[in-house]
Design an enzyme around this catalytic site. Structure first.
Site, PDB file in Angstrom:
ATOM      1  N   LYS A   1      17.544  21.465 -10.725  1.00  0.00           N
ATOM      2  CA  LYS A   1      16.626  20.306 -11.081  1.00  0.00           C
ATOM      3  C   LYS A   1      17.730  19.248 -11.644  1.00  0.00           C
ATOM      4  O   LYS A   1      18.598  19.294 -12.490  1.00  0.00           O
ATOM      5  CB  LYS A   1      15.571  20.642 -11.935  1.00  0.00           C
ATOM      6  CG  LYS A   1      14.190  21.306 -11.204  1.00  0.00           C
ATOM      7  CD  LYS A   1      13.703  20.499  -9.959  1.00  0.00           C
ATOM      8  CE  LYS A   1      13.129  19.279 -10.667  1.00  0.00           C
ATOM      9  NZ  LYS A   1      11.762  19.650 -11.274  1.00  0.00           N
TER      10      LYS A   1
ATOM     11  N   GLU B   1      10.912   8.407 -17.224  1.00  0.00           N
ATOM     12  CA  GLU B   1       9.573   8.961 -17.512  1.00  0.00           C
ATOM     13  C   GLU B   1       9.255   8.479 -18.900  1.00  0.00           C
ATOM     14  O   GLU B   1       7.869   8.393 -19.241  1.00  0.00           O
ATOM     15  CB  GLU B   1       9.456  10.539 -17.313  1.00  0.00           C
ATOM     16  CG  GLU B   1       9.457  10.981 -15.832  1.00  0.00           C
ATOM     17  CD  GLU B   1       9.656  12.544 -15.724  1.00  0.00           C
ATOM     18  OE1 GLU B   1       9.079  12.978 -14.735  1.00  0.00           O
ATOM     19  OE2 GLU B   1      10.462  12.957 -16.283  1.00  0.00           O
TER      20      GLU B   1
ATOM     21  N   SER C   1      16.554  21.436 -15.940  1.00  0.00           N
ATOM     22  CA  SER C   1      15.450  22.124 -16.058  1.00  0.00           C
ATOM     23  C   SER C   1      15.985  23.554 -16.650  1.00  0.00           C
ATOM     24  O   SER C   1      16.972  23.997 -16.064  1.00  0.00           O
ATOM     25  CB  SER C   1      14.782  22.329 -14.808  1.00  0.00           C
ATOM     26  OG  SER C   1      13.936  23.638 -14.954  1.00  0.00           O
TER      27      SER C   1
ATOM     28  N   HIS D   1       0.963  -1.201   0.067  1.00  0.00           N
ATOM     29  CA  HIS D   1      -0.034   0.021  -0.004  1.00  0.00           C
ATOM     30  C   HIS D   1       0.978   1.235   0.005  1.00  0.00           C
ATOM     31  O   HIS D   1       0.364   2.267   0.633  1.00  0.00           O
ATOM     32  CB  HIS D   1      -1.117  -0.016   1.160  1.00  0.00           C
ATOM     33  CG  HIS D   1      -1.571  -1.235   1.633  1.00  0.00           C
ATOM     34  ND1 HIS D   1      -2.842  -1.460   1.108  1.00  0.00           N
ATOM     35  CD2 HIS D   1      -1.133  -2.415   2.138  1.00  0.00           C
ATOM     36  CE1 HIS D   1      -3.310  -2.744   1.365  1.00  0.00           C
ATOM     37  NE2 HIS D   1      -2.323  -3.398   1.884  1.00  0.00           N
TER      38      HIS D   1
END
Ligand code: ARG
Length: 464
Positions: free
Chosen positions: A280, A287, A274, A153
């Site tokens: 970043k 992704e 970024s 979970h």
């Protein structure tokens, strides 16, 4: 010259003619079309349709076309890859080139070309997937006895060895390797000799044709052979499983690379920055793998939908089954190359993993198991340890920090052995079953995984 103009009194509408062509995409099938045509030419010679000289001229020209390779630019006068080879053959070898289509049909040719293509892609995906799995095995080996939290979970549940976690992915991808090998059996059947639908009109030696192309056997039924695309659907479904597992893996590594988890250090080679935020480091490789998985599933769905309403046997709709196969294969090969690079270079934050594995009451079940060994019924032990956890939450401490008196308050006789059972090493060791996370079991699993994996190295490449 067109392959079918004789019975028509006028040519097709110009727009329709261009629109229905498959040469813009099926030209990638050229190597397979050449291999299949050479096998057919040899069968024609055996059947007496080509004499020795004609066979030699045909084979010579086919080899030449193969060497010229897939044309870089599309030719609007060419309908499909079969038309291209026939046209070029006649240019190179003269009138004899028009004999090659004796006793065969494009319906069996496209089915054969696509099977040869899929077979080769299966071998390539297998090779890259085996390398990917091998990167997991190496990481699992170097993880040693380091531990980390396992989640259910998405809440901390029990500690496991890092190697145990990595081996969970090895199992998923080993299943995919098995699926690929199984799919290959049904792909490796030769449609040639099926003709347009009813079987060829010549006494062609179908066994010899199949053997020359390294197929296991000729297809058993000409109607099925010319209209079946199950092999293509099954291949793309198998790729969908690979993509599904890659996507879950990518998602978990994205999550574990966040500051909040901090378990995985993103390799710079597979991350981007970024343009706006100087600090970043983004997990773009992961992704995109997660994103591209959706496209692979879409190709599988497209294939199902293209085929579901087709009566036997060949229908032109089947031309639409080529691109989903090409696209899905190219997607997955690209995903695997990047994933292997990532998995080879990624580093784990072992101290943080170890620390995370040692807190958050992940020894609670092991504590209950200790009481069970003292004869306490499990449900009661569960209840007692639950009370102790509640006390810990009030005091802001872990089970191993709770005093003997506090335990007595929870009706637990906490002797030294009880406290020992709460230590991380003991908690890990208690899961001592095959497939469990006890270090000795994980070492066994690692060994078994390596043995299973070894059978996928050195997979023979299809001869085309
Ligand atoms: N380009 C066609 C395909 O991919 C080849 C088969 C054509 N057959 C036919 N009967 N028109 O399906």
């Amino acid at each position: 010259m067109k392959m079918w103009s004789g019975r028509f009194s006028q040519g097709p509408d110009a727009e329709f003619e261009q629109w229905q062509r498959s040469f813009p995409f099926d030209r990638v099938l050229l190597p397979y079309e050449i291999a299949a045509s050479k096998a057919h030419a040899s069968a024609l010679a055996k059947a007496g349709v080509l004499d020795g000289h004609e066979l030699a001229a045909t084979l010579f020209a086919l080899d030449q076309i193969g060497r010229e390779g897939v044309p870089e630019v599309d030719d609007p006068a060419i309908e499909d890859v079969h038309h291209y080879v026939e046209t070029r053959l006649v240019e190179l070898a003269g009138e004899v080139g028009y004999k090659l289509h004796t006793g065969r049909s494009r319906n069996e040719q496209i089915a054969t070309d696509l099977r040869l293509y899929v077979r080769e892609q299966i071998d390539e995906v297998t090779r890259l997937l085996a390398e990917f799995v091998s990167a997991f095995v190496k990481q699992a080996e170097s993880a040693g006895d380091n531990a980390m939290p396992a989640y259910t979970h998405l809440q901390r549940a029990e500690p496991v060895l890092v190697a145990h976690w990595l081996l969970a992915y090895v199992e998923m991808f080993l299943r995919d390797l098995d699926r690929l090998a199984d799919c290959r059996k049904r792909v490796n059947v030769c449609p040639l000799g099926s003709g347009a639908v009813a079987g060829t009109i010549l006494p062609l030696d179908r066994e010899a044709i199949a053997a020359q192309l390294e197929f296991d056997s000729p297809a058993a039924n000409s109607m099925d052979a010319t209209s079946d695309r199950d092999f293509a659907i099954e291949f793309v479904q198998t790729l969908s499983f690979v993509a599904l597992h890659l996507s879950r893996w990518a998602e978990e590594f994205i999550l574990y690379s966040t500051t909040e988890f901090g378990l995985v250090k993103l390799p710079e080679q597979y991350s981007t920055g970024s343009s706006a935020m100087p600090q970043k480091k983004n997990p773009d490789a992961l992704e995109l793998i997660r994103g591209k998985a959706g496209k692979v599933f879409a190709e599988a769905a497209a294939l199902f939908v293209s085929v579901k309403g087709l009566p036997l046997a060949y229908n032109k709709d089947l031309q639409e089954t080529q691109q989903p196969v090409f696209w899905a294969a190219q997607q997955v090969l690209g995903m695997l190359r990047v994933a292997t690079g990532f998995m080879t270079t990624v580093q784990f934050n072992y101290p943080r993993m170890q620390e995370a594995a040692s807190c958050s009451f992940m020894n609670a079940q092991a504590a209950a198991a200790y009481l069970v060994r003292q004869g306490v019924p499990f449900r009661r032990a569960h209840e007692l340890i639950g009370k102790a956890v509640r006390l810990c939450l009030e005091q802001g401490c872990e089970l191993q920090r709770l005093s003997k008196d506090d335990y007595a308050h929870c009706s637990i006789d906490a002797d030294e052995l009880f406290y020992n059972a709460l230590a991380l090493d003991e908690v890990l060791a208690v899961h001592n079953v095959p497939g469990g996370t006890a270090p000795a079991r994980v070492r066994e699993s690692l060994q078994t995984a390596k043995e299973k994996l070894s059978q996928y190295f050195g997979v023979a490449h299809a001869c085309t």
